[in-house]
Motif scaffolding. Structure first.
Motif, PDB file in Angstrom:
ATOM      1  N   SER A  97       0.815  -1.114  -0.053  1.00 42.50           N
ATOM      2  CA  SER A  97       0.090   0.012   0.046  1.00 42.50           C
ATOM      3  C   SER A  97       0.849   1.163   0.084  1.00 42.50           C
ATOM      4  N   LYS A 123       3.434   1.691  -1.592  1.00 39.29           N
ATOM      5  CA  LYS A 123       3.877   2.058  -2.868  1.00 39.29           C
ATOM      6  C   LYS A 123       3.134   2.894  -3.713  1.00 39.29           C
ATOM      7  N   PHE A 124       1.767   3.089  -3.449  1.00 42.07           N
ATOM      8  CA  PHE A 124       0.656   3.763  -3.954  1.00 42.07           C
ATOM      9  C   PHE A 124       0.485   5.301  -3.774  1.00 42.07           C
ATOM     10  N   ASP A 125       0.095   6.082  -4.507  1.00 38.39           N
ATOM     11  CA  ASP A 125      -0.148   7.410  -4.286  1.00 38.39           C
ATOM     12  C   ASP A 125      -1.224   7.385  -3.191  1.00 38.39           C
ATOM     13  N   PRO A 126      -1.444   8.532  -2.387  1.00 37.06           N
ATOM     14  CA  PRO A 126      -2.507   8.638  -1.288  1.00 37.06           C
ATOM     15  C   PRO A 126      -3.759   8.196  -1.844  1.00 37.06           C
ATOM     16  N   LEU A 172      -4.994   6.078  -4.325  1.00 35.73           N
ATOM     17  CA  LEU A 172      -4.736   4.680  -4.516  1.00 35.73           C
ATOM     18  C   LEU A 172      -4.643   3.907  -3.344  1.00 35.73           C
ATOM     19  N   ARG A 173      -3.769   4.462  -2.415  1.00 42.66           N
ATOM     20  CA  ARG A 173      -3.572   3.720  -0.994  1.00 42.66           C
ATOM     21  C   ARG A 173      -4.679   3.763  -0.195  1.00 42.66           C
TER      22      ARG A 173
END
Length: 254
Positions: free
Chosen positions: A146, A148-151, A153-154
């Motif tokens: 999680s 590794k995703f942008d805010p 998408l996280r």
């Protein structure tokens, strides 16, 4: 004309100040309401978390887990960890009450699982320990992936996982409802945990609605419905049981 223009600016400033004041009042009321529902949810959740304590005492006194299973605590721990992660500020801003309630829940589940492992037979001890390690392994993978995703998408990724983790809890609740209806008995239901579940879910449903967060209000809305169903079944079959006992006592008296 100059005087009229100055008068217009004066009233415009007043109306603008009033609008700002109203906005601040609404914002303050919203903040108080969301905090109140979040705190209420935490309190009712605490009552739910301590409900297995009597079983814990029996295990410690008997120094045996008997026929009890630790799987429900394993599932609950995984659910608490995922929801705890979802409630942290770097995943979901402004829903810290979700993090606090699930951090307390995770601690309680760890206590129950540890006690179960200590007093379980060797085969069940190994199995439960393996499941506990797996839970932490799954949680570590979820956390690392999680991040590794942008805010946005996280939050979405962890939010959907939290919804998925609730599915197993809903399935357990539905199976209990099915058994109660088929057995026509409340032996599998406990009043206070059912009441705590309903009140906790209703509180966090309101919290999620105020925060406009579907990952909070959807599962808790379903949880509130299931909790209310448990209470309705408990009331119905408890009354039937009392009426049956009363009828049998009348027959014996004759």
């Amino acid at each position: 004309m100059y005087f009229i223009f100055k008068l217009f600016l004066f009233f415009r400033d007043i109306s603008g100040t009033e609008a700002i004041g109203k906005h601040l009042v609404i914002s303050s009321t919203y903040q108080v309401a969301s905090n109140a529902t979040g705190i209420a949810g935490n309190l009712f959740a605490f009552l739910l978390f301590v409900s297995p304590v009597p079983k814990l005492r029996i295990i410690i006194m008997d120094k045996s887990t008997g026929h009890l299973s630790g799987l429900q605590y394993i599932y609950s721990l995984l659910n608490c960890l995922i929801c705890l992660w979802y409630g942290l500020p770097f995943v979901s801003p402004n829903v810290i009450m979700i993090a606090t309630v699930n951090s307390v829940g995770a601690i309680f589940q760890l206590i129950y699982i540890t006690t179960f492992i200590i007093y379980a037979e060797n085969a069940r001890k190994v199995k439960t320990t393996g499941l506990l390690v797996s839970v932490f392994g799954v949680f570590a993978i979820i956390s690392l992936v999680s991040m590794k995703f942008d805010p946005f998408l996280r939050q979405t990724f962890v939010g959907y996982l939290s919804l998925a983790s609730f599915v197993s809890l809903f399935a357990s609740s539905l199976s209990i409802i099915d058994l109660v209806i088929r057995m026509k008995s409340v032996e599998l239901l406990s009043f206070y945990p059912s009441l705590s579940t309903f009140m906790m879910s209703a509180s966090f449903f309101s919290y999620g609605m105020l925060k406009q967060d579907g990952f909070i209000y959807i599962p808790n809305g379903i949880g509130a419905i299931l909790g209310l169903t448990h209470l309705a079944l408990y009331a119905y079959y408890s009354r039937e049981s009392r009426e049956e006992e009363f009828g049998q006592s009348l027959i014996r008296s004759f």
